[in-house]
Design a protein around this motif. Structure first.
Motif, PDB file in Angstrom:
ATOM      1  N   VAL A  69       0.887  -1.159   0.000  1.00  0.00           N
ATOM      2  CA  VAL A  69       0.000   0.000   0.000  1.00  0.00           C
ATOM      3  C   VAL A  69       0.926   1.209   0.000  1.00  0.00           C
ATOM      4  CG1 VAL A  69      -1.789   1.277   1.221  1.00  0.00           C
ATOM      5  CG2 VAL A  69      -1.798  -1.221   1.278  1.00  0.00           C
ATOM      6  N   THR A  70       1.013   1.898  -1.121  1.00  0.00           N
ATOM      7  CA  THR A  70       1.988   2.961  -1.279  1.00  0.00           C
ATOM      8  C   THR A  70       1.350   4.189  -1.919  1.00  0.00           C
ATOM      9  OG1 THR A  70       2.733   2.523  -3.561  1.00  0.00           O
ATOM     10  CG2 THR A  70       3.636   1.098  -1.820  1.00  0.00           C
ATOM     11  N   PRO A  71       2.064   5.319  -1.928  1.00  0.00           N
ATOM     12  CA  PRO A  71       1.549   6.468  -2.662  1.00  0.00           C
ATOM     13  C   PRO A  71       1.360   6.194  -4.153  1.00  0.00           C
ATOM     14  CG  PRO A  71       3.219   7.166  -1.104  1.00  0.00           C
ATOM     15  CD  PRO A  71       3.251   5.662  -1.113  1.00  0.00           C
ATOM     16  N   MET A 128       4.667  10.857  -7.193  1.00  0.00           N
ATOM     17  CA  MET A 128       3.321  10.964  -6.643  1.00  0.00           C
ATOM     18  C   MET A 128       3.189  12.116  -5.654  1.00  0.00           C
ATOM     19  SD  MET A 128       1.917   8.616  -8.346  1.00  0.00           S
ATOM     20  CE  MET A 128       0.302   8.731  -7.579  1.00  0.00           C
ATOM     21  N   ALA A 129       4.200  12.940  -5.509  1.00  0.00           N
ATOM     22  CA  ALA A 129       4.136  14.071  -4.581  1.00  0.00           C
ATOM     23  C   ALA A 129       3.102  15.091  -5.024  1.00  0.00           C
ATOM     24  CB  ALA A 129       5.501  14.742  -4.468  1.00  0.00           C
ATOM     25  N   ALA A 130       2.377  15.634  -4.045  1.00  0.00           N
ATOM     26  CA  ALA A 130       1.332  16.606  -4.357  1.00  0.00           C
ATOM     27  C   ALA A 130       1.049  17.466  -3.123  1.00  0.00           C
ATOM     28  CB  ALA A 130       0.050  15.901  -4.801  1.00  0.00           C
ATOM     29  N   HIS A 131       0.408  18.608  -3.370  1.00  0.00           N
ATOM     30  CA  HIS A 131      -0.015  19.468  -2.261  1.00  0.00           C
ATOM     31  C   HIS A 131      -0.887  18.680  -1.300  1.00  0.00           C
ATOM     32  CE1 HIS A 131      -1.529  22.837   0.016  1.00  0.00           C
ATOM     33  NE2 HIS A 131      -2.763  22.450  -0.243  1.00  0.00           N
ATOM     34  N   ASP A 132      -0.674  18.876  -0.002  1.00  0.00           N
ATOM     35  CA  ASP A 132      -1.386  18.152   1.044  1.00  0.00           C
ATOM     36  C   ASP A 132      -2.251  19.146   1.825  1.00  0.00           C
ATOM     37  OD1 ASP A 132      -2.147  16.713   3.346  1.00  0.00           O
ATOM     38  OD2 ASP A 132      -0.309  15.535   3.324  1.00  0.00           O
ATOM     39  N   PHE A 159       3.575  19.802   0.979  1.00  0.00           N
ATOM     40  CA  PHE A 159       3.319  18.680   0.068  1.00  0.00           C
ATOM     41  C   PHE A 159       3.925  17.396   0.626  1.00  0.00           C
ATOM     42  CE2 PHE A 159       7.250  20.674  -1.300  1.00  0.00           C
ATOM     43  CZ  PHE A 159       8.103  19.608  -1.562  1.00  0.00           C
ATOM     44  N   THR A 160       3.305  16.271   0.269  1.00  0.00           N
ATOM     45  CA  THR A 160       3.728  14.961   0.733  1.00  0.00           C
ATOM     46  C   THR A 160       3.395  13.931  -0.344  1.00  0.00           C
ATOM     47  OG1 THR A 160       1.599  14.441   1.763  1.00  0.00           O
ATOM     48  CG2 THR A 160       3.242  15.527   3.170  1.00  0.00           C
ATOM     49  N   CYS A 161       3.674  12.691  -0.027  1.00  0.00           N
ATOM     50  CA  CYS A 161       3.194  11.559  -0.829  1.00  0.00           C
ATOM     51  C   CYS A 161       2.269  10.723   0.046  1.00  0.00           C
ATOM     52  CB  CYS A 161       4.355  10.698  -1.307  1.00  0.00           C
ATOM     53  SG  CYS A 161       5.358  11.409  -2.619  1.00  0.00           S
ATOM     54  N   ALA A 187       6.418  10.621   3.168  1.00  0.00           N
ATOM     55  CA  ALA A 187       5.396   9.744   2.611  1.00  0.00           C
ATOM     56  C   ALA A 187       4.857   8.814   3.691  1.00  0.00           C
ATOM     57  CB  ALA A 187       5.971   8.936   1.451  1.00  0.00           C
ATOM     58  N   GLU A 188       3.841   8.053   3.317  1.00  0.00           N
ATOM     59  CA  GLU A 188       3.284   7.007   4.160  1.00  0.00           C
ATOM     60  C   GLU A 188       3.171   5.742   3.322  1.00  0.00           C
ATOM     61  OE1 GLU A 188      -0.683   8.137   5.304  1.00  0.00           O
ATOM     62  OE2 GLU A 188      -1.421   8.128   3.244  1.00  0.00           O
ATOM     63  N   GLY A 189       2.889   4.613   3.973  1.00  0.00           N
ATOM     64  CA  GLY A 189       2.703   3.387   3.210  1.00  0.00           C
ATOM     65  C   GLY A 189       2.969   2.151   4.045  1.00  0.00           C
TER      66      GLY A 189
END
Length: 406
Positions: free
Chosen positions: A15-17, A35-39, A49-51, A232-234
């Motif tokens: 389970v990933t960005p 996959m980085a984007a505004h959070d 921004f994060t993933c 990121a998270e995952g």
């Protein structure tokens, strides 16, 4: 314990960005697009921004009754573990539960739950806090909840070696198989620490990329213009088995975990030792454990954080130990850096490279600042018989896996 022990990888879950599930994650990782984007949860912060894992609905994936009592980092782990167990062709109702262990890596625990409940205490008082705070925030609880979900009654623990945690967990799981304590171990890492205080802390350290105007170009491992990682998270989970056990079940062995090495820089809280001595020791130990020489390695799945110091030291060690032969990639260009989950996600990607003969590209590495063979622009087709997966963490903690073809 003798070297040369192979743990069979029979199941993968991710389970990933880049996506929910192995297939979607791998497809986007191979596409090489960040996959980085505004959070929105970081609105107003200097780095916003994060993933994050896109479209992750814990209620839908796990059921509302299960989801409400678990922190997000356990949500991610449960979904990945269920996929890995199913992929391995295992039915928890049929296995010998006492011979099934769980080893998960994690750095921050249920930090999101802790912060929300702390805010509730400050604004509404202690009587309004959740009675589930402690079991939701504990670092160890991810392994406990995976055991509860699957019925695994063997050794159950969490490894916490910062950003090396997932790799340490897989190496520890292999040791449980090698000693004969377990026949099966569910192993990997999970993290969900994208909260305002955590991101503020990384920002104050100067660890994060500052490309707020162009997040998709922010994570650029080994590139000359790298300026920090993207948080990121995952979760990544591997099912490991004793080879004899997997063969007796007649299941596909996707790859082997054939070596594990670990070391400490004993140098600095957050900066790597510029000599790379500790990293070299961990890689050398993993190769010796696998009974392999550097010349046997076809591919290095690098830690590759996109920070100036890490990438420089890691590339220097890879060049010194392997020369320019192995194809090197960092999936963090796509996924960002998921801390304690990163090593497990990257180990899963290394298994997929061995299986498919495809090494994914390092996103955003337009102008490499290192003298190693970084895979860029597009995936590279390459027979991979043996690969190294590197992970390093704050505290100078280094962990390395050697994975080989089945």
């Amino acid at each position: 314990m003798d070297s040369g022990f192979h743990a069979a990888v029979t199941g993968l879950g991710m389970v990933t960005p880049a996506g929910i599930g192995v297939d979607e994650s791998w497809r986007r990782i191979c596409a090489g697009v960040s996959m980085a984007a505004h959070d929105e949860e970081l609105d107003g912060m200097p780095i916003d921004f994060t993933c994050r894992v896109p479209g992750f609905d814990a209620d839908a994936l796990l059921g509302r009754r299960t989801a409400w009592r678990l922190d997000r980092y356990v949500h991610l782990a449960l979904v990945a573990a269920r996929e890995a167990i199913a992929d391995a062709g295992l039915d928890p109702k049929e296995w010998d539960a006492s011979r099934v262990g769980v080893v998960m890596g994690n750095a921050l625990g249920g930090i999101g739950t802790f912060e929300r409940q702390h805010n509730t205490m400050l604004s509404e008082g202690t009587s309004r806090m959740s009675s589930m705070l402690i079991p939701m925030m504990g670092v160890n609880m991810v392994a406990g909840y995976l055991a509860i979900d699957s019925g695994a009654q063997g050794p159950n623990l969490v490894t916490t070696t910062a950003c090396a945690s997932g790799t340490t967990a897989i190496g520890t799981a292999r040791d449980l198989l090698r000693t004969g304590r377990c026949d099966i171990v569910i192993a990997g890492g999970a993290e969900a620490g994208l909260t305002r205080p955590i991101l503020a802390g990384f920002t104050r350290m100067g660890a994060l990329s500052g490309r707020v105007d162009d997040p998709t170009a922010a994570s650029r491992p080994f590139d000359r213009d790298r300026d920090g990682f993207v948080a990121a998270e995952g979760a990544g989970v591997l099912v490991l088995e004793r080879v004899e056990h997997a063969k007796a079940r007649g299941v596909r062995i996707r790859a082997h975990v054939s070596g594990y090495g670990a070391s400490a820089d004993a140098h600095h809280a957050t900066a790597p030792d510029p000599t790379g001595v500790g990293v070299s020791a961990a890689i050398g130990s993993a190769l010796a454990d696998a009974d392999l020489l550097p010349a046997d390695v076809d591919h290095v799945n690098a830690h590759g954080t996109s920070t100036p110091l890490n990438d420089e030291v890691e590339a220097k060690v890879v060049r010194r130990m392997f020369g320019d032969r192995p194809a090197v990639t960092s999936v963090k260009g796509v996924t960002g850096h998921s801390l304690g989950a990163a090593g497990a996600i990257e180990a899963a990607c290394t298994v997929l490279s061995i299986e498919t003969g495809v090494v994914p590209p390092t996103a955003n590495c337009a102008d490499p600042a290192v003298d190693i063979d970084v895979v860029r622009s597009k995936p590279r087709r390459l027979p991979v018989s043996a690969a190294v997966s590197n992970s390093f963490g704050f505290g100078g903690q280094n962990a390395v896996l050697v994975l080989t073809a089945a």
